[in-house]
Design a protein around this motif. Structure first.
Motif, PDB file in Angstrom:
ATOM      1  N   UNK A 163       3.317  -9.326 -14.702  1.00 32.46           N
ATOM      2  CA  UNK A 163       2.342  -8.875 -15.712  1.00 32.46           C
ATOM      3  C   UNK A 163       1.217  -9.902 -15.860  1.00 32.46           C
ATOM      4  N   UNK A 221      -1.045  -9.734 -12.819  1.00 31.75           N
ATOM      5  CA  UNK A 221      -1.801  -8.476 -12.816  1.00 31.75           C
ATOM      6  C   UNK A 221      -2.922  -8.530 -13.857  1.00 31.75           C
ATOM      7  N   UNK A 222      -2.593  -8.998 -15.034  1.00 31.12           N
ATOM      8  CA  UNK A 222      -3.583  -8.988 -16.123  1.00 31.12           C
ATOM      9  C   UNK A 222      -4.729  -9.952 -15.853  1.00 31.12           C
ATOM     10  N   UNK A 225      -6.904  -8.095 -13.529  1.00 33.95           N
ATOM     11  CA  UNK A 225      -7.518  -6.981 -14.250  1.00 33.95           C
ATOM     12  C   UNK A 225      -8.649  -7.455 -15.147  1.00 33.95           C
ATOM     13  N   UNK A 226      -8.462  -8.614 -15.765  1.00 38.23           N
ATOM     14  CA  UNK A 226      -9.494  -9.150 -16.660  1.00 38.23           C
ATOM     15  C   UNK A 226     -10.774  -9.439 -15.878  1.00 38.23           C
ATOM     16  N   UNK A 234     -12.563  -6.206 -15.353  1.00 36.87           N
ATOM     17  CA  UNK A 234     -13.137  -5.710 -16.601  1.00 36.87           C
ATOM     18  C   UNK A 234     -14.375  -6.512 -16.999  1.00 36.87           C
ATOM     19  N   UNK A 260     -14.197  -1.859 -20.684  1.00 41.29           N
ATOM     20  CA  UNK A 260     -12.808  -1.411 -20.597  1.00 41.29           C
ATOM     21  C   UNK A 260     -12.728   0.087 -20.333  1.00 41.29           C
TER      22      UNK A 260
END
Lengths: 192, 192
Positions: free
Chosen positions: A122, A125-126, A129-130, A133, A153
């Motif tokens: 997690x 991944x985050x 992902x950030x 975004x 977002x």
């Protein structure tokens, strides 16, 4: 992840991505990677002893490949951008991810779901992902969004929704004109 | 799928859904279902001999549960609907799927990805997906969409994108005000 960055590490991670796409999370095992990569038994375990380590290696490599594959879309854009230019950029990302990027997209969704059960995955991944975004937030600000963080977002969620629907959902690939119409609706709703 | 509709079949399918959510596609096996359901070894194999049959049983049950869980959102709505009423309805579906429906959503995404590799599962998934999309098309027509079929598909993709981002993506659960703002942007873009 402390594995050294070598050609063998890349081969192992690339093979893991291919197995994930072709056989799902169940088909991704240390042994299957050795076999598919044509490496001596134990090679994958030497590099990534646990399943968690193998998944983390796979996601790190996928992030590297997706970032390279996005190319220009991740570099800072112009300070001001027309809605039309932004629409073309977003539609271009959709088409890219449905074509050359299709297998990476499937692998990423597999890892995203697995990350609901693995806190270490997690985190990785985050972090990736950030970055996506933030890039979306920058271009939405350039296009005049009144709330770029929220809209950044939303744009990422829109992209993932369109891609998921086309690749894994009941939709099938949309016609190019429908992609652009959907992107234009999205931007009209956000930018007025 | 020719398995008889019995309480044991439901128990087996419900257990398969729970395993899929908690352990992923790799943790869903005939033996694990027997053990978790407290059934004699071989019970799951008796009902669904192959892995394909087990996955099809699981998806059929999930569709039944999700349809029941959506309740009113799947029944024919009024012939005319304000954008505000539609916005409340869509935001309500998002909140529902993030709360009571959260585990079903994860299970559905797992099966959607597996359906990229299994044509028989694809057929079942797409049949259920078409029903959801038709319901979305009906309410968008009622709200005055100039292109309800395209917009129905966009609305479903929007929903799946928001849910995926919140549950499996890097987003985390959005604030209720942000959900409603995103839904309002979506509808403004589609309905003007």
């Amino acid at each position: 992840m402390s594995a050294p960055k070598t050609a063998r590490a890349d081969l192992i991670a690339d093979t893991a991505i291919a197995l994930l796409v072709d056989r799902g999370m169940r088909g991704l095992t240390h042994r299957a990677v050795d076999e598919e990569a044509g490496l001596p038994a134990g090679s994958t375990s030497n590099l990534a002893r646990t399943r968690a380590a193998l998944l983390e290696l796979t996601l790190a490599r996928l992030t590297e490949l997706e970032t390279a594959s996005y190319g220009g879309a991740m570099t800072p854009g112009p300070p001001v951008m027309s809605a039309d230019a932004l629409g073309a950029l977003i539609a271009g990302v959709v088409h890219h991810q449905l074509a050359e990027g299709r297998r990476y997209t499937i692998a990423r969704y597999e890892l995203a779901l697995e990350a609901t059960r693995r806190p270490e995955l997690r985190v990785i991944y985050d972090r990736a992902g950030a970055r996506f975004r933030e890039a979306a937030t920058v271009v939405l600000a350039a296009a005049g969004s009144p709330d770029p963080a929220r809209h950044g977002r939303q744009a990422v969620a829109f992209l993932d929704g369109m891609l998921f629907d086309a690749i894994a959902g009941a939709g099938g690939d949309p016609a190019p004109a429908d992609v652009r119409a959907a992107v234009d609706d999205l931007l009209r709703g956000m930018l007025g």
